[in-house]
Design a protein around this motif. Sequence first.
Motif, PDB file in Angstrom:
ATOM      1  N   GLN A  10       1.112  -0.817  -0.083  1.00 19.11           N
ATOM      2  CA  GLN A  10      -0.151  -0.046   0.057  1.00 19.11           C
ATOM      3  C   GLN A  10       1.131   0.696   0.019  1.00 19.11           C
ATOM      4  OE1 GLN A  10      -2.191  -0.959   3.402  1.00 19.11           O
ATOM      5  NE2 GLN A  10      -3.985  -1.861   2.402  1.00 19.11           N
ATOM      6  N   ILE A  11       0.593   1.640  -0.986  1.00 18.83           N
ATOM      7  CA  ILE A  11       1.184   3.134  -0.233  1.00 18.83           C
ATOM      8  C   ILE A  11       0.369   4.638  -0.466  1.00 18.83           C
ATOM      9  CG2 ILE A  11       2.431   5.079  -2.740  1.00 18.83           C
ATOM     10  CD1 ILE A  11       3.095   1.819  -3.969  1.00 18.83           C
ATOM     11  N   PRO A  12       0.676   5.315   0.142  1.00 16.89           N
ATOM     12  CA  PRO A  12       0.012   6.724   0.310  1.00 16.89           C
ATOM     13  C   PRO A  12       0.155   7.102  -0.465  1.00 16.89           C
ATOM     14  CG  PRO A  12       1.659   6.061   1.589  1.00 16.89           C
ATOM     15  CD  PRO A  12       1.665   5.436   1.274  1.00 16.89           C
ATOM     16  N   VAL A  13      -0.719   8.603  -1.038  1.00 19.64           N
ATOM     17  CA  VAL A  13      -0.970   8.794  -2.279  1.00 19.64           C
ATOM     18  C   VAL A  13      -1.809  10.479  -1.844  1.00 19.64           C
ATOM     19  CG1 VAL A  13      -1.704   9.761  -4.504  1.00 19.64           C
ATOM     20  CG2 VAL A  13      -1.012   7.555  -4.014  1.00 19.64           C
ATOM     21  N   ALA A  15      -2.885  14.513  -2.599  1.00 18.83           N
ATOM     22  CA  ALA A  15      -3.002  14.760  -3.958  1.00 18.83           C
ATOM     23  C   ALA A  15      -3.881  16.539  -3.432  1.00 18.83           C
ATOM     24  CB  ALA A  15      -3.829  14.307  -4.802  1.00 18.83           C
ATOM     25  N   ALA A  16      -4.492  17.437  -3.585  1.00 15.27           N
ATOM     26  CA  ALA A  16      -5.081  18.744  -3.726  1.00 15.27           C
ATOM     27  C   ALA A  16      -6.450  17.520  -4.117  1.00 15.27           C
ATOM     28  CB  ALA A  16      -4.652  19.460  -4.887  1.00 15.27           C
ATOM     29  N   THR A  17      -6.829  17.154  -5.004  1.00 17.00           N
ATOM     30  CA  THR A  17      -7.913  16.246  -4.533  1.00 17.00           C
ATOM     31  C   THR A  17      -8.129  15.124  -4.344  1.00 17.00           C
ATOM     32  OG1 THR A  17      -8.151  16.192  -7.423  1.00 17.00           O
ATOM     33  CG2 THR A  17      -9.035  17.928  -6.965  1.00 17.00           C
ATOM     34  N   ASP A  18      -9.221  14.301  -4.448  1.00 21.18           N
ATOM     35  CA  ASP A  18      -9.672  12.618  -3.962  1.00 21.18           C
ATOM     36  C   ASP A  18      -8.962  11.571  -5.125  1.00 21.18           C
ATOM     37  OD1 ASP A  18     -10.260   9.974  -3.472  1.00 21.18           O
ATOM     38  OD2 ASP A  18     -11.646  10.371  -2.817  1.00 21.18           O
ATOM     39  N   PRO A  19      -7.749  11.006  -5.272  1.00 21.64           N
ATOM     40  CA  PRO A  19      -7.453  10.195  -6.847  1.00 21.64           C
ATOM     41  C   PRO A  19      -8.526   9.597  -6.811  1.00 21.64           C
ATOM     42  CG  PRO A  19      -5.771  10.106  -4.848  1.00 21.64           C
ATOM     43  CD  PRO A  19      -6.852  10.840  -4.144  1.00 21.64           C
ATOM     44  N   THR A  20      -8.943   8.611  -6.084  1.00 23.52           N
ATOM     45  CA  THR A  20      -9.578   7.327  -5.834  1.00 23.52           C
ATOM     46  C   THR A  20     -10.209   7.287  -6.925  1.00 23.52           C
ATOM     47  OG1 THR A  20     -11.401   8.047  -4.203  1.00 23.52           O
ATOM     48  CG2 THR A  20      -9.035   6.755  -3.100  1.00 23.52           C
ATOM     49  N   SER A  21     -10.483   8.269  -7.079  1.00 21.04           N
ATOM     50  CA  SER A  21     -11.770   7.804  -8.889  1.00 21.04           C
ATOM     51  C   SER A  21     -10.717   7.378  -9.883  1.00 21.04           C
ATOM     52  CB  SER A  21     -12.626   9.223  -8.882  1.00 21.04           C
ATOM     53  OG  SER A  21     -11.878   9.949  -9.431  1.00 21.04           O
ATOM     54  N   TYR A  22      -9.451   7.418  -9.654  1.00 20.02           N
ATOM     55  CA  TYR A  22      -9.109   7.210 -11.506  1.00 20.02           C
ATOM     56  C   TYR A  22      -8.181   6.269 -11.631  1.00 20.02           C
ATOM     57  CZ  TYR A  22      -9.399  12.769 -11.534  1.00 20.02           C
ATOM     58  OH  TYR A  22      -9.479  14.130 -11.812  1.00 20.02           O
ATOM     59  N   PRO A  23      -7.670   5.930 -12.609  1.00 22.03           N
ATOM     60  CA  PRO A  23      -7.291   4.373 -12.769  1.00 22.03           C
ATOM     61  C   PRO A  23      -5.808   4.639 -12.268  1.00 22.03           C
ATOM     62  CG  PRO A  23      -8.948   5.194 -14.688  1.00 22.03           C
ATOM     63  CD  PRO A  23      -8.673   6.514 -13.446  1.00 22.03           C
ATOM     64  N   ILE A  48      -6.672   5.097   4.446  1.00 28.89           N
ATOM     65  CA  ILE A  48      -6.832   4.178   5.703  1.00 28.89           C
ATOM     66  C   ILE A  48      -6.965   5.720   6.401  1.00 28.89           C
ATOM     67  CG2 ILE A  48      -5.038   3.209   6.973  1.00 28.89           C
ATOM     68  CD1 ILE A  48      -3.650   1.409   4.495  1.00 28.89           C
ATOM     69  N   ASP A  49      -7.042   6.093   7.281  1.00 30.41           N
ATOM     70  CA  ASP A  49      -7.045   7.042   8.121  1.00 30.41           C
ATOM     71  C   ASP A  49      -7.060   8.876   7.406  1.00 30.41           C
ATOM     72  OD1 ASP A  49      -6.459   5.292  10.697  1.00 30.41           O
ATOM     73  OD2 ASP A  49      -4.924   6.029  10.221  1.00 30.41           O
ATOM     74  N   ASP A  50      -8.105   8.038   6.989  1.00 31.48           N
ATOM     75  CA  ASP A  50      -8.627   9.457   5.306  1.00 31.48           C
ATOM     76  C   ASP A  50      -7.566   9.737   4.372  1.00 31.48           C
ATOM     77  OD1 ASP A  50     -10.754   9.615   6.672  1.00 31.48           O
ATOM     78  OD2 ASP A  50     -10.249  10.819   7.684  1.00 31.48           O
ATOM     79  N   ILE A  51      -6.629   8.901   4.221  1.00 30.50           N
ATOM     80  CA  ILE A  51      -5.493   9.305   3.039  1.00 30.50           C
ATOM     81  C   ILE A  51      -5.533   8.202   2.149  1.00 30.50           C
ATOM     82  CG2 ILE A  51      -3.047   9.431   3.090  1.00 30.50           C
ATOM     83  CD1 ILE A  51      -2.373  10.448   5.789  1.00 30.50           C
ATOM     84  N   PRO A  52      -5.581   8.350   1.160  1.00 33.11           N
ATOM     85  CA  PRO A  52      -5.710   7.251  -0.213  1.00 33.11           C
ATOM     86  C   PRO A  52      -4.504   6.598  -0.563  1.00 33.11           C
ATOM     87  CG  PRO A  52      -5.587   9.868  -0.715  1.00 33.11           C
ATOM     88  CD  PRO A  52      -5.612   9.785   0.709  1.00 33.11           C
ATOM     89  N   HIS A  53      -4.568   5.435  -0.989  1.00 33.97           N
ATOM     90  CA  HIS A  53      -3.397   4.542  -0.940  1.00 33.97           C
ATOM     91  C   HIS A  53      -3.743   3.862  -1.843  1.00 33.97           C
ATOM     92  CE1 HIS A  53      -2.703   4.956   3.532  1.00 33.97           C
ATOM     93  NE2 HIS A  53      -1.719   4.858   3.990  1.00 33.97           N
TER      94      HIS A  53
END
Length: 95
Positions: A10-13, A15-23, A48-53
């Motif tokens: 798992q790699i935290p990302v 970003a200025a906006t939520d990236p989880t909708s992108y491939p 995880i803890d409000d951080i996208p991974h």
Amino acid sequence: MDRASTEYLQIPVTAATDPTSYPVRIALIPSTTRPADADWHPATWTTIDDIPHAQLLVGPDGGVLTLAVGRWRPWLDIEAGTEHPIIRAPAFDIT
């Protein structure tokens, strides 16, 4: 990570906006090289803890890849609309 373990890398990302909708894709390669087209694997998102991974299952028991002992570097490829960031994540060891 132990070479006999199968688990999500798992790699935290950030970003200025939520990236989880992108491939997202992940490449895992020896730490001194850059990824080639064939190195990329479709990945998934988790939070995880409000951080996208970005995550990819690795290991010998059903993982996308089984990594040999050594130092590996993950790379992320996010197809984010007009932006297409390629992100080099910190290297890690397989023991």
